[in-house]
Design a protein around this motif. Structure first.
Motif, PDB file in Angstrom:
ATOM      1  N   ALA A  27       0.814  -1.215   0.000  1.00 45.08           N
ATOM      2  CA  ALA A  27       0.000   0.000   0.000  1.00 45.08           C
ATOM      3  C   ALA A  27       0.851   1.270   0.000  1.00 45.08           C
ATOM      4  CB  ALA A  27      -0.929   0.000   1.205  1.00 45.08           C
ATOM      5  N   SER A  28       2.180   1.108   0.077  1.00 47.16           N
ATOM      6  CA  SER A  28       3.065   2.270   0.060  1.00 47.16           C
ATOM      7  C   SER A  28       4.449   1.855  -0.417  1.00 47.16           C
ATOM      8  CB  SER A  28       3.180   2.887   1.461  1.00 47.16           C
ATOM      9  OG  SER A  28       3.910   2.015   2.320  1.00 47.16           O
ATOM     10  N   ALA A  29       5.236   2.828  -0.815  1.00 43.99           N
ATOM     11  CA  ALA A  29       6.615   2.552  -1.231  1.00 43.99           C
ATOM     12  C   ALA A  29       7.431   2.042  -0.056  1.00 43.99           C
ATOM     13  CB  ALA A  29       7.239   3.817  -1.814  1.00 43.99           C
ATOM     14  N   GLU A  30       7.152   2.548   1.124  1.00 49.25           N
ATOM     15  CA  GLU A  30       7.883   2.116   2.307  1.00 49.25           C
ATOM     16  C   GLU A  30       7.658   0.631   2.591  1.00 49.25           C
ATOM     17  OE1 GLU A  30       7.328   6.492   2.389  1.00 49.25           O
ATOM     18  OE2 GLU A  30       5.929   4.836   2.139  1.00 49.25           O
ATOM     19  N   VAL A  31       6.407   0.182   2.477  1.00 49.31           N
ATOM     20  CA  VAL A  31       6.100  -1.237   2.668  1.00 49.31           C
ATOM     21  C   VAL A  31       6.757  -2.057   1.555  1.00 49.31           C
ATOM     22  CG1 VAL A  31       4.247  -2.958   2.681  1.00 49.31           C
ATOM     23  CG2 VAL A  31       3.975  -0.819   3.951  1.00 49.31           C
ATOM     24  N   ALA A  32       6.741  -1.530   0.337  1.00 48.82           N
ATOM     25  CA  ALA A  32       7.372  -2.225  -0.790  1.00 48.82           C
ATOM     26  C   ALA A  32       8.857  -2.448  -0.538  1.00 48.82           C
ATOM     27  CB  ALA A  32       7.168  -1.423  -2.075  1.00 48.82           C
ATOM     28  N   LEU A  33       9.535  -1.456   0.011  1.00 46.88           N
ATOM     29  CA  LEU A  33      10.965  -1.604   0.297  1.00 46.88           C
ATOM     30  C   LEU A  33      11.205  -2.724   1.304  1.00 46.88           C
ATOM     31  CD1 LEU A  33      12.096   2.123   0.357  1.00 46.88           C
ATOM     32  CD2 LEU A  33      12.684   0.382  -1.356  1.00 46.88           C
ATOM     33  N   GLN A  34      10.313  -2.869   2.263  1.00 52.74           N
ATOM     34  CA  GLN A  34      10.438  -3.971   3.220  1.00 52.74           C
ATOM     35  C   GLN A  34      10.249  -5.316   2.525  1.00 52.74           C
ATOM     36  OE1 GLN A  34       7.558  -3.092   6.263  1.00 52.74           O
ATOM     37  NE2 GLN A  34       8.720  -1.360   7.069  1.00 52.74           N
ATOM     38  N   LEU A  35       9.289  -5.395   1.604  1.00 52.62           N
ATOM     39  CA  LEU A  35       9.063  -6.634   0.858  1.00 52.62           C
ATOM     40  C   LEU A  35      10.260  -6.976  -0.019  1.00 52.62           C
ATOM     41  CD1 LEU A  35       5.342  -6.187  -0.294  1.00 52.62           C
ATOM     42  CD2 LEU A  35       6.207  -7.771   1.430  1.00 52.62           C
ATOM     43  N   LEU A  36      10.913  -5.957  -0.559  1.00 52.33           N
ATOM     44  CA  LEU A  36      12.062  -6.179  -1.435  1.00 52.33           C
ATOM     45  C   LEU A  36      13.242  -6.788  -0.699  1.00 52.33           C
ATOM     46  CD1 LEU A  36      11.850  -2.900  -3.511  1.00 52.33           C
ATOM     47  CD2 LEU A  36      11.469  -5.218  -4.363  1.00 52.33           C
ATOM     48  N   HIS A  47       1.839   8.882  -7.492  1.00 55.28           N
ATOM     49  CA  HIS A  47       1.454   9.759  -6.394  1.00 55.28           C
ATOM     50  C   HIS A  47       0.925   8.958  -5.207  1.00 55.28           C
ATOM     51  CE1 HIS A  47       2.068  13.182  -8.974  1.00 55.28           C
ATOM     52  NE2 HIS A  47       1.308  12.612  -9.887  1.00 55.28           N
ATOM     53  N   MET A  48       1.778   8.841  -4.185  1.00 59.26           N
ATOM     54  CA  MET A  48       1.395   8.145  -2.951  1.00 59.26           C
ATOM     55  C   MET A  48       1.848   8.989  -1.770  1.00 59.26           C
ATOM     56  SD  MET A  48       2.432   4.199  -3.828  1.00 59.26           S
ATOM     57  CE  MET A  48       4.112   4.562  -4.352  1.00 59.26           C
ATOM     58  N   ARG A  49       1.215   8.742  -0.621  1.00 61.17           N
ATOM     59  CA  ARG A  49       1.642   9.417   0.588  1.00 61.17           C
ATOM     60  C   ARG A  49       3.061   8.951   0.925  1.00 61.17           C
ATOM     61  NH1 ARG A  49      -2.977   7.830   0.541  1.00 61.17           N
ATOM     62  NH2 ARG A  49      -3.594   6.233   1.968  1.00 61.17           N
ATOM     63  N   GLY A  50       3.856   9.802   1.501  1.00 63.98           N
ATOM     64  CA  GLY A  50       5.231   9.423   1.821  1.00 63.98           C
ATOM     65  C   GLY A  50       6.069   9.417   0.558  1.00 63.98           C
ATOM     66  N   MET A  51       6.836   8.360   0.381  1.00 63.60           N
ATOM     67  CA  MET A  51       7.703   8.226  -0.790  1.00 63.60           C
ATOM     68  C   MET A  51       6.858   8.034  -2.053  1.00 63.60           C
ATOM     69  SD  MET A  51      10.565   5.267  -1.564  1.00 63.60           S
ATOM     70  CE  MET A  51      11.918   5.934  -0.629  1.00 63.60           C
ATOM     71  N   SER A  52       7.188   8.775  -3.097  1.00 65.72           N
ATOM     72  CA  SER A  52       6.449   8.654  -4.358  1.00 65.72           C
ATOM     73  C   SER A  52       6.968   7.463  -5.170  1.00 65.72           C
ATOM     74  CB  SER A  52       6.614   9.932  -5.188  1.00 65.72           C
ATOM     75  OG  SER A  52       7.926   9.992  -5.738  1.00 65.72           O
ATOM     76  N   GLY A  53       6.213   7.100  -6.180  1.00 66.81           N
ATOM     77  CA  GLY A  53       6.651   6.046  -7.076  1.00 66.81           C
ATOM     78  C   GLY A  53       7.916   6.425  -7.829  1.00 66.81           C
ATOM     79  N   GLU A  57      10.350   8.389  -6.627  1.00 62.60           N
ATOM     80  CA  GLU A  57      11.453   8.218  -5.671  1.00 62.60           C
ATOM     81  C   GLU A  57      11.789   6.740  -5.486  1.00 62.60           C
ATOM     82  OE1 GLU A  57      10.815  11.992  -2.673  1.00 62.60           O
ATOM     83  OE2 GLU A  57       9.351  10.345  -2.608  1.00 62.60           O
ATOM     84  N   LEU A  58      10.754   5.905  -5.433  1.00 63.27           N
ATOM     85  CA  LEU A  58      10.976   4.467  -5.311  1.00 63.27           C
ATOM     86  C   LEU A  58      11.726   3.942  -6.535  1.00 63.27           C
ATOM     87  CD1 LEU A  58      10.539   1.709  -3.930  1.00 63.27           C
ATOM     88  CD2 LEU A  58       8.351   1.598  -5.152  1.00 63.27           C
ATOM     89  N   CYS A  59      11.310   4.356  -7.710  1.00 62.09           N
ATOM     90  CA  CYS A  59      11.960   3.931  -8.946  1.00 62.09           C
ATOM     91  C   CYS A  59      13.436   4.319  -8.939  1.00 62.09           C
ATOM     92  CB  CYS A  59      11.249   4.554 -10.154  1.00 62.09           C
ATOM     93  SG  CYS A  59      11.993   4.134 -11.743  1.00 62.09           S
ATOM     94  N   ALA A  60      13.735   5.545  -8.579  1.00 60.77           N
ATOM     95  CA  ALA A  60      15.131   6.003  -8.531  1.00 60.77           C
ATOM     96  C   ALA A  60      15.939   5.173  -7.541  1.00 60.77           C
ATOM     97  CB  ALA A  60      15.185   7.487  -8.168  1.00 60.77           C
ATOM     98  N   SER A  61      15.337   4.865  -6.414  1.00 59.12           N
ATOM     99  CA  SER A  61      16.004   4.046  -5.403  1.00 59.12           C
ATOM    100  C   SER A  61      16.297   2.646  -5.935  1.00 59.12           C
ATOM    101  CB  SER A  61      15.133   3.973  -4.149  1.00 59.12           C
ATOM    102  OG  SER A  61      15.684   3.108  -3.196  1.00 59.12           O
ATOM    103  N   LEU A  62      15.330   2.046  -6.609  1.00 60.42           N
ATOM    104  CA  LEU A  62      15.515   0.707  -7.162  1.00 60.42           C
ATOM    105  C   LEU A  62      16.582   0.691  -8.247  1.00 60.42           C
ATOM    106  CD1 LEU A  62      11.823  -0.544  -7.443  1.00 60.42           C
ATOM    107  CD2 LEU A  62      13.541  -1.189  -5.742  1.00 60.42           C
ATOM    108  N   LYS A  63      16.553   1.668  -9.126  1.00 62.22           N
ATOM    109  CA  LYS A  63      17.507   1.697 -10.228  1.00 62.22           C
ATOM    110  C   LYS A  63      18.929   2.005  -9.746  1.00 62.22           C
ATOM    111  CE  LYS A  63      14.626   0.614 -13.468  1.00 62.22           C
ATOM    112  NZ  LYS A  63      14.758  -0.577 -14.293  1.00 62.22           N
ATOM    113  N   ALA A  64      19.054   2.597  -8.571  1.00 58.44           N
ATOM    114  CA  ALA A  64      20.373   2.869  -7.988  1.00 58.44           C
ATOM    115  C   ALA A  64      20.932   1.658  -7.239  1.00 58.44           C
ATOM    116  CB  ALA A  64      20.293   4.070  -7.048  1.00 58.44           C
ATOM    117  N   ASP A  65      20.089   0.665  -6.982  1.00 63.08           N
ATOM    118  CA  ASP A  65      20.489  -0.533  -6.239  1.00 63.08           C
ATOM    119  C   ASP A  65      20.893  -1.621  -7.233  1.00 63.08           C
ATOM    120  OD1 ASP A  65      20.496  -2.996  -4.812  1.00 63.08           O
ATOM    121  OD2 ASP A  65      19.007  -2.233  -3.387  1.00 63.08           O
TER     122      ASP A  65
END
Length: 123
Positions: free
Chosen positions: A30-39, A52-58, A60-68
């Protein structure tokens, strides 16, 4: 496995159900933060995220994933409003592999997911 990240419950369920119907394994968040925990537990083959989500946006999540290094080759598909050009440009700059305007056509979504997964498997 497809990770679906969407803060709207009904939309998240619709997306997940449409992928499950054609045989994909699906995890949801339900959020990027929860997704990061699942990852940290399981690496998906594709990430489908609302912009567009509360907290971290999609974006920001995409940039984080592509940097990992673990997720650099994992396709990321972003969902955004049809007229949200600014989000599309930001998403592409963050490394998004595809976009869908919301509400999205389920058949087109399934087809593009299949194509992106085919490319990932071939690489």
């Amino acid at each position: 496995m497809v990770l679906v990240i969407e803060d709207d419950d009904a939309t998240r369920e619709l997306l997940a159900d449409s992928l499950i119907e054609v045989g994909y394994g699906v995890m949801t968040a339900a959020s990027a933060e929860v997704a990061l925990q699942l990852l940290d537990v399981e690496a998906p083959d594709l990430v489908l995220s609302d912009v567009h989500m509360r907290g971290m946006s999609g974006i920001e999540l995409c940039a984080s994933l592509k940097a990992d290094p673990r997720f650099q080759l994992t396709p990321v598909v972003l969902l955004t409003g049809a007229s949200d050009l600014e989000a599309r440009i930001a998403g592409l700059a963050a490394g998004a592999d595809d976009f869908f305007a919301k509400p999205c056509d389920v058949v087109e979504l399934r087809t593009r997911v299949m194509a992106l997964l085919r490319v990932k498997i071939a690489s």
